[in-house]
Design a protein around this motif. Structure first.
Motif, PDB file in Angstrom:
ATOM      1  N   ARG A 214       0.796  -1.147   0.061  1.00  0.00           N
ATOM      2  CA  ARG A 214      -0.236   0.046   0.084  1.00  0.00           C
ATOM      3  C   ARG A 214       0.942   1.242   0.026  1.00  0.00           C
ATOM      4  N   VAL A 215       1.961   1.146   0.592  1.00  0.00           N
ATOM      5  CA  VAL A 215       2.954   2.349   0.788  1.00  0.00           C
ATOM      6  C   VAL A 215       3.524   2.681  -0.632  1.00  0.00           C
ATOM      7  N   LYS A 216       4.015   1.486  -1.566  1.00  0.00           N
ATOM      8  CA  LYS A 216       4.417   1.656  -2.739  1.00  0.00           C
ATOM      9  C   LYS A 216       3.328   2.432  -3.620  1.00  0.00           C
ATOM     10  N   VAL A 217       2.110   1.770  -3.540  1.00  0.00           N
ATOM     11  CA  VAL A 217       1.209   2.010  -4.396  1.00  0.00           C
ATOM     12  C   VAL A 217       0.825   3.627  -4.296  1.00  0.00           C
ATOM     13  N   SER A 218       0.408   3.771  -2.936  1.00  0.00           N
ATOM     14  CA  SER A 218       0.305   5.171  -2.726  1.00  0.00           C
ATOM     15  C   SER A 218       1.021   6.331  -3.075  1.00  0.00           C
ATOM     16  N   GLU A 219       2.580   6.048  -3.070  1.00  0.00           N
ATOM     17  CA  GLU A 219       3.541   6.922  -3.320  1.00  0.00           C
ATOM     18  C   GLU A 219       3.562   6.949  -4.944  1.00  0.00           C
ATOM     19  N   LYS A 220       3.253   5.857  -5.634  1.00  0.00           N
ATOM     20  CA  LYS A 220       3.409   5.844  -7.032  1.00  0.00           C
ATOM     21  C   LYS A 220       2.076   6.758  -7.518  1.00  0.00           C
ATOM     22  N   ARG A 221       0.973   6.551  -6.784  1.00  0.00           N
ATOM     23  CA  ARG A 221      -0.091   7.397  -7.166  1.00  0.00           C
ATOM     24  C   ARG A 221      -0.096   8.770  -6.691  1.00  0.00           C
ATOM     25  N   ARG A 222       0.559   9.106  -5.825  1.00  0.00           N
ATOM     26  CA  ARG A 222       0.664  10.620  -5.367  1.00  0.00           C
ATOM     27  C   ARG A 222       1.432  11.249  -6.379  1.00  0.00           C
ATOM     28  N   LEU A 223       2.601  10.743  -7.041  1.00  0.00           N
ATOM     29  CA  LEU A 223       3.364  11.245  -8.025  1.00  0.00           C
ATOM     30  C   LEU A 223       2.728  11.561  -9.265  1.00  0.00           C
ATOM     31  N   GLN A 224       2.066  10.491  -9.493  1.00  0.00           N
ATOM     32  CA  GLN A 224       0.910  10.577 -10.804  1.00  0.00           C
ATOM     33  C   GLN A 224       0.116  11.651 -10.774  1.00  0.00           C
ATOM     34  N   ASN A 225      -0.605  11.716  -9.379  1.00  0.00           N
ATOM     35  CA  ASN A 225      -1.709  12.836  -9.055  1.00  0.00           C
ATOM     36  C   ASN A 225      -0.997  14.261  -9.239  1.00  0.00           C
ATOM     37  N   ALA A 226       0.324  14.389  -8.618  1.00  0.00           N
ATOM     38  CA  ALA A 226       0.966  15.536  -8.621  1.00  0.00           C
ATOM     39  C   ALA A 226       1.307  16.158 -10.089  1.00  0.00           C
ATOM     40  N   SER A 227       1.881  15.020 -10.834  1.00  0.00           N
ATOM     41  CA  SER A 227       2.356  15.482 -12.473  1.00  0.00           C
ATOM     42  C   SER A 227       0.974  15.885 -12.986  1.00  0.00           C
ATOM     43  N   GLN A 228      -0.199  15.186 -13.006  1.00  0.00           N
ATOM     44  CA  GLN A 228      -1.222  15.460 -13.679  1.00  0.00           C
ATOM     45  C   GLN A 228      -2.008  16.914 -13.038  1.00  0.00           C
ATOM     46  N   LYS A 229      -1.911  17.303 -11.845  1.00  0.00           N
ATOM     47  CA  LYS A 229      -2.438  18.404 -11.376  1.00  0.00           C
ATOM     48  C   LYS A 229      -1.445  19.487 -11.954  1.00  0.00           C
ATOM     49  N   SER A 230      -0.334  19.294 -11.935  1.00  0.00           N
ATOM     50  CA  SER A 230       0.738  20.209 -12.574  1.00  0.00           C
ATOM     51  C   SER A 230       0.671  20.608 -13.816  1.00  0.00           C
ATOM     52  N   ALA A 231       0.539  19.659 -14.618  1.00  0.00           N
ATOM     53  CA  ALA A 231       0.002  19.866 -16.099  1.00  0.00           C
ATOM     54  C   ALA A 231      -1.426  20.704 -16.173  1.00  0.00           C
ATOM     55  N   LEU A 232      -2.350  20.179 -15.256  1.00  0.00           N
ATOM     56  CA  LEU A 232      -3.635  20.971 -15.458  1.00  0.00           C
ATOM     57  C   LEU A 232      -3.459  22.527 -15.119  1.00  0.00           C
ATOM     58  N   ARG A 233      -2.640  22.743 -14.039  1.00  0.00           N
ATOM     59  CA  ARG A 233      -2.613  24.109 -13.590  1.00  0.00           C
ATOM     60  C   ARG A 233      -1.807  25.010 -14.852  1.00  0.00           C
ATOM     61  N   THR A 234      -0.793  24.073 -15.448  1.00  0.00           N
ATOM     62  CA  THR A 234      -0.071  24.968 -16.485  1.00  0.00           C
ATOM     63  C   THR A 234      -0.978  25.070 -17.773  1.00  0.00           C
ATOM     64  N   ALA A 235      -1.725  23.996 -18.020  1.00  0.00           N
ATOM     65  CA  ALA A 235      -2.868  24.311 -19.104  1.00  0.00           C
ATOM     66  C   ALA A 235      -3.737  25.454 -18.816  1.00  0.00           C
ATOM     67  N   VAL A 236      -4.418  25.799 -17.822  1.00  0.00           N
ATOM     68  CA  VAL A 236      -4.975  26.741 -17.176  1.00  0.00           C
ATOM     69  C   VAL A 236      -4.485  28.015 -17.334  1.00  0.00           C
ATOM     70  N   LYS A 237      -3.177  28.243 -17.019  1.00  0.00           N
ATOM     71  CA  LYS A 237      -2.285  29.546 -16.997  1.00  0.00           C
ATOM     72  C   LYS A 237      -2.138  29.732 -18.271  1.00  0.00           C
ATOM     73  N   THR A 238      -1.799  28.848 -19.059  1.00  0.00           N
ATOM     74  CA  THR A 238      -1.673  29.035 -20.542  1.00  0.00           C
ATOM     75  C   THR A 238      -2.832  29.555 -21.200  1.00  0.00           C
ATOM     76  N   ALA A 239      -3.888  29.195 -20.604  1.00  0.00           N
ATOM     77  CA  ALA A 239      -5.312  29.706 -21.284  1.00  0.00           C
ATOM     78  C   ALA A 239      -5.527  31.015 -20.930  1.00  0.00           C
ATOM     79  N   GLU A 240      -5.241  31.374 -19.635  1.00  0.00           N
ATOM     80  CA  GLU A 240      -5.315  32.840 -19.195  1.00  0.00           C
ATOM     81  C   GLU A 240      -4.131  33.842 -19.691  1.00  0.00           C
ATOM     82  N   SER A 241      -2.954  33.043 -20.174  1.00  0.00           N
ATOM     83  CA  SER A 241      -2.319  34.090 -20.770  1.00  0.00           C
ATOM     84  C   SER A 241      -2.573  34.410 -22.012  1.00  0.00           C
ATOM     85  N   ALA A 242      -3.098  33.496 -22.763  1.00  0.00           N
ATOM     86  CA  ALA A 242      -3.578  33.628 -24.093  1.00  0.00           C
ATOM     87  C   ALA A 242      -4.664  34.476 -24.124  1.00  0.00           C
ATOM     88  N   LEU A 243      -5.551  34.560 -23.131  1.00  0.00           N
ATOM     89  CA  LEU A 243      -6.796  35.393 -23.169  1.00  0.00           C
ATOM     90  C   LEU A 243      -6.104  36.697 -22.969  1.00  0.00           C
TER      91      LEU A 243
END
Length: 89
Positions: A10-39
């Protein structure tokens, strides 16, 4: 540190998922900021493309459980509102 085999996994799986979630959330924030700067740059074509990309990322984040559905809808609505104001002007 856990001693039980299932707890170790469970510790291994949670760590793997945490990293994956962090990466996806970061990409999400980047996409929103890119949209805002384009606007903000007043370029309608790039703003539309960025808005589509941000919308796609937001919808994907909702299905993966990264953010709440209403939060995604709120962000999409605010971005679309800015785009509509830009196209009107």
């Amino acid at each position: 540190m856990p001693n039980i085999k299932s707890a170790i996994k469970r510790v291994k799986v949670s760590e793997k998922r945490r990293l994956q979630n962090a990466s996806q959330k970061s990409a999400l924030r980047t996409a929103v900021k890119t949209a805002e700067s384009a606007l903000n740059s007043q370029n309608v074509d790039s703003a539309k493309d960025a808005l589509v990309a941000a919308t796609k990322k937001l919808d994907k984040a909702v299905t993966k459980g990264l953010i709440h559905k209403n939060a995604a809808n709120r962000k999409k609505s605010r971005l679309a509102k800015k785009l509509n104001a830009l196209t009107q002007a």
